[in-house]
Design an enzyme around this catalytic site. Sequence first.
Site, PDB file in Angstrom:
ATOM      1  N   PRO A 134       0.769  -1.258  -0.408  1.00  0.00           N
ATOM      2  CG  PRO A 134       0.327  -0.375   2.225  1.00  0.00           C
ATOM      3  CD  PRO A 134       0.581  -2.188   1.174  1.00  0.00           C
ATOM      4  CD  GLU A 168       1.465  -5.182  10.785  1.00  0.00           C
ATOM      5  OE1 GLU A 168       1.727  -3.865  10.735  1.00  0.00           O
ATOM      6  OE2 GLU A 168       0.405  -5.536  10.963  1.00  0.00           O
ATOM      7  CG  ASP A 198      -9.068  -2.073 -22.614  1.00  0.00           C
ATOM      8  OD1 ASP A 198      -9.944  -2.332 -22.514  1.00  0.00           O
ATOM      9  OD2 ASP A 198      -7.848  -2.940 -22.948  1.00  0.00           O
TER      10      ASP A 198
END
Length: 297
Positions: A143, A170, A222
């Site tokens: 992330p 983690e 697309d």
Amino acid sequence: RYQAKAALTVPPKDPLFRNVTGFRLALDSARAESFGKALAALGYRREAKGENVSWHGPDVRIDVVTLFPEMFAPLGHSIIGRAIEQGRLTVSYVNPRDFTSDRHRTVDDTPYGGGAGMVIRPDVAVAALERALPADEVVLLSPAGRPFTQKVAEELAGKEHLVLLAGRYEGFDARVEAFATRILSIGDYVLMGGEVAALAVLEATARLVPGVIGDPQSHREDSFVRGLLDYPQYTRPPEFRGLRVPEVLLSGHHQEVERWRRQEALRRTLALRPELVARAPLSLLEARLLAEMDREE
């Protein structure tokens, strides 16, 4: 060991033939059998013409470092599964647990400095990664990474060999990042692990490999390819519960259909992702349509 006449095209960086795009062999069939099985296991496909045998390597090889290879079972279905069967794509998995030294096959440990959760050890993670090397790109899913976009998928699809690092708990020890060429994120949220993110990157990349999708025109239309969302799509029946297909799509007037599609792509992008319009490379027609929409408002 084998008496063979072979014409090989082998990249110098890869003596194990991993990245070979194609080579021809003229081998005695009995002696070539075990060699052929080894090539097939690496994802090569065999084509025979008379006495000549051609072995063609996969267009793209993707290795995934993951604690849960079974989470990638969906790749065996539909278009991606067919591409794997045809040898256009090879997907393999490396489990860090296979590189542990204790009887519990422990891959994680508590974080230095304290805190909640467990961290994947760098020694087992890098040992698993090195089993898949050499590679053109090593992508760590996190992330904290840069956003994964269609442009990035296009860049990755041009590589011959990718490795995806999917963490758990983690995440990886921060020292693992030194072995990655890219750190990518699929969005500003947190998952249980990197497998779902790796699946997203893998599918978005694999569908751009030539031959995976039958009609290459579909790639060019697309969402995000031209910087905008795709236009709305309709199919039969022409009317459903009082909702009709736009008449222009039934008209057979190709120029008007193209104009409508460009206009609706702009309209949809303005409504759902307005930030995209500001940086999209608009054509003259799209710029004119955007000005017309501004005047209508």
